[in-house]
Design an enzyme around this catalytic site. Structure first.
Site, PDB file in Angstrom:
ATOM      1  N   LYS A 285       0.839  -1.201   0.000  1.00  0.00           N
ATOM      2  CA  LYS A 285       0.000   0.000   0.000  1.00  0.00           C
ATOM      3  C   LYS A 285       0.873   1.250   0.000  1.00  0.00           C
ATOM      4  O   LYS A 285       0.599   2.206  -0.732  1.00  0.00           O
ATOM      5  CB  LYS A 285      -0.928   0.001   1.231  1.00  0.00           C
TER       6      LYS A 285
ATOM      7  N   GLN B 292      -4.156  -1.222   9.732  1.00  0.00           N
ATOM      8  CA  GLN B 292      -4.143  -2.564   9.150  1.00  0.00           C
ATOM      9  C   GLN B 292      -4.711  -3.586  10.139  1.00  0.00           C
ATOM     10  O   GLN B 292      -4.331  -3.616  11.305  1.00  0.00           O
ATOM     11  CB  GLN B 292      -2.684  -2.928   8.776  1.00  0.00           C
TER      12      GLN B 292
ATOM     13  N   ASP C  73     -10.729   2.894   4.362  1.00  0.00           N
ATOM     14  CA  ASP C  73     -11.234   1.523   4.227  1.00  0.00           C
ATOM     15  C   ASP C  73     -12.759   1.465   4.225  1.00  0.00           C
ATOM     16  O   ASP C  73     -13.341   0.434   3.882  1.00  0.00           O
ATOM     17  CB  ASP C  73     -10.720   0.660   5.397  1.00  0.00           C
TER      18      ASP C  73
END
Ligand code: NDP
Length: 308
Positions: A53, A97, A120
């Site tokens: 990412k 994460q 997200d």
């Protein structure tokens, strides 16, 4: 002939568009999108995802950093980092994460993120917005699948879409997004009765289960489009050979790594029945990061008051 849906190519095109839009934005005097990742602990898979990412974000011309925290940190310390990022105007988008170490409450962390910076789309406010068709960042894997279907010119309007898997990360948001595309959506799970028959009705069948090669030809209607979200490691040589008989490339991978990565679909056996199918790897996987960047770009535009 079955069409192989090349997620890598679509992801590459999406990343190039994001990079070009970033360049235009900066040339016009705006600041580049700021995307910050937070990694707690040293889980190897999470490290790998975060590295990918960060690399993709730099290539797109974004700013941002990866904040590394020890596996032993307290929930308070993680929340403090999120508070700092929420208050930092240069941070347009952030993600923590998953999974998190046991001492940290995942919901408390996700809910602490400013919904406007929640790249997200896991914050309850953004989950709600998705379901009432309000603009909000949508979870990247699900939104990436919609982008793949759209760019592959697979009709979604009126299609029967069956999703196997009801997770908050993939199955549920994808159901909402497919409905928005006017598909008729069925979501299946471990208690679904006669899964094979339900799946066989699908024009678009999505497997997001987490079980290697679970979906076989008995689940797939003739001519269905099959989207395989699964990422599973197979370290049994006989199973690997049975799933991909005589595949020299995969055999070599098995020899070097001791395992191969396979999807939730029994690819070789389903191939002949599907009109189109995503491979694993190289299907849905690459779309997730490309979509994450697209989400971050859009969030930055909104925070800076710029037009798309
Ligand atoms: P979860 O484990 O959270 O959810 C799995 C779902 O599958 C559950 O809803 C479960 O049902 C259902 N399920 C399990 N067994 C069966 C069964 N026998 N019959 C029918 N349904 C079943 O997984 P995720 O959604 O997080 O991930 C799914 C897969 O996708 C994994 O392989 C994961 O690695 C991969 N993934 C890939 C991504 C990518 O970028 N390509 C991103 C995210 C995930 P129930 O709810 O009843 O337990």
């Amino acid at each position: 002939m079955t069409k192989i849906l090349d997620g890598r190519a679509v992801a590459k095109a999406m990343r190039a568009e994001t990079a070009a839009a970033t360049e235009r934005m900066v040339a016009a005097g705006a600041r580049p999108p700021g995307l910050t990742t937070v990694l707690v602990g040293d889980d190897p898979a999470s490290q790998l995802y975060v590295r990918s990412k960060v690399r993709a974000s730099k290539r797109a011309g974004f700013r941002g950093e990866n904040i590394l925290m020890e596996a032993s940190v307290s929930e308070r310390e993680v929340l403090d980092v999120i508070d700092r990022l929420n208050a930092d105007d240069a941070v347009d988008a952030m993600l923590v994460q998953l999974p998190l170490p046991d001492q940290i409450d995942r919901e408390a962390v996700l809910e602490r993120i400013d919904p406007a910076k929640d790249v997200d789309g896991f914050h309850p406010i953004n989950v709600g917005r998705l379901w009432i068709d309000q603009p909000a960042p949508a979870p990247a894997t699900a939104a990436g699948i919609i982008e793949l279907l759209r760019r592959s010119e697979i009709p979604m309007s009126g299609a029967d879409a069956v999703i196997v898997g009801r997770s908050a990360i993939v199955g549920k948001p994808l159901a909402g997004l497919l409905m928005r595309e006017n598909a008729t959506v069925t979501v299946c799970h471990s208690r679904t009765r006669d899964l094979e028959a339900v799946c066989r009705r699908a024009d678009i069948l999505v497997a997001a289960i987490g079980r290697a090669a679970f979906i076989g030809p008995e689940h797939v209607g003739e001519g269905a489009v099959v989207i395989d979200v699964g990422i599973n490691r197979v370290s049994d040589r006989d199973v690997a050979e049975r799933l991909f008989p005589g595949d020299a490339k995969r055999r070599e991978q098995f020899e070097t790594k001791g395992s191969i990565v396979v999807g939730d679909v029994d690819y070789m056996r389903v191939l002949g029945r599907a009109s189109a199918i995503t491979p694993v790897p190289g299907g849905v996987g690459p779309l997730t990061i490309a979509q994450l960047l697209a989400n971050a770009l859009e969030m930055s535009r909104q925070r800076q008051g710029l037009e798309a």
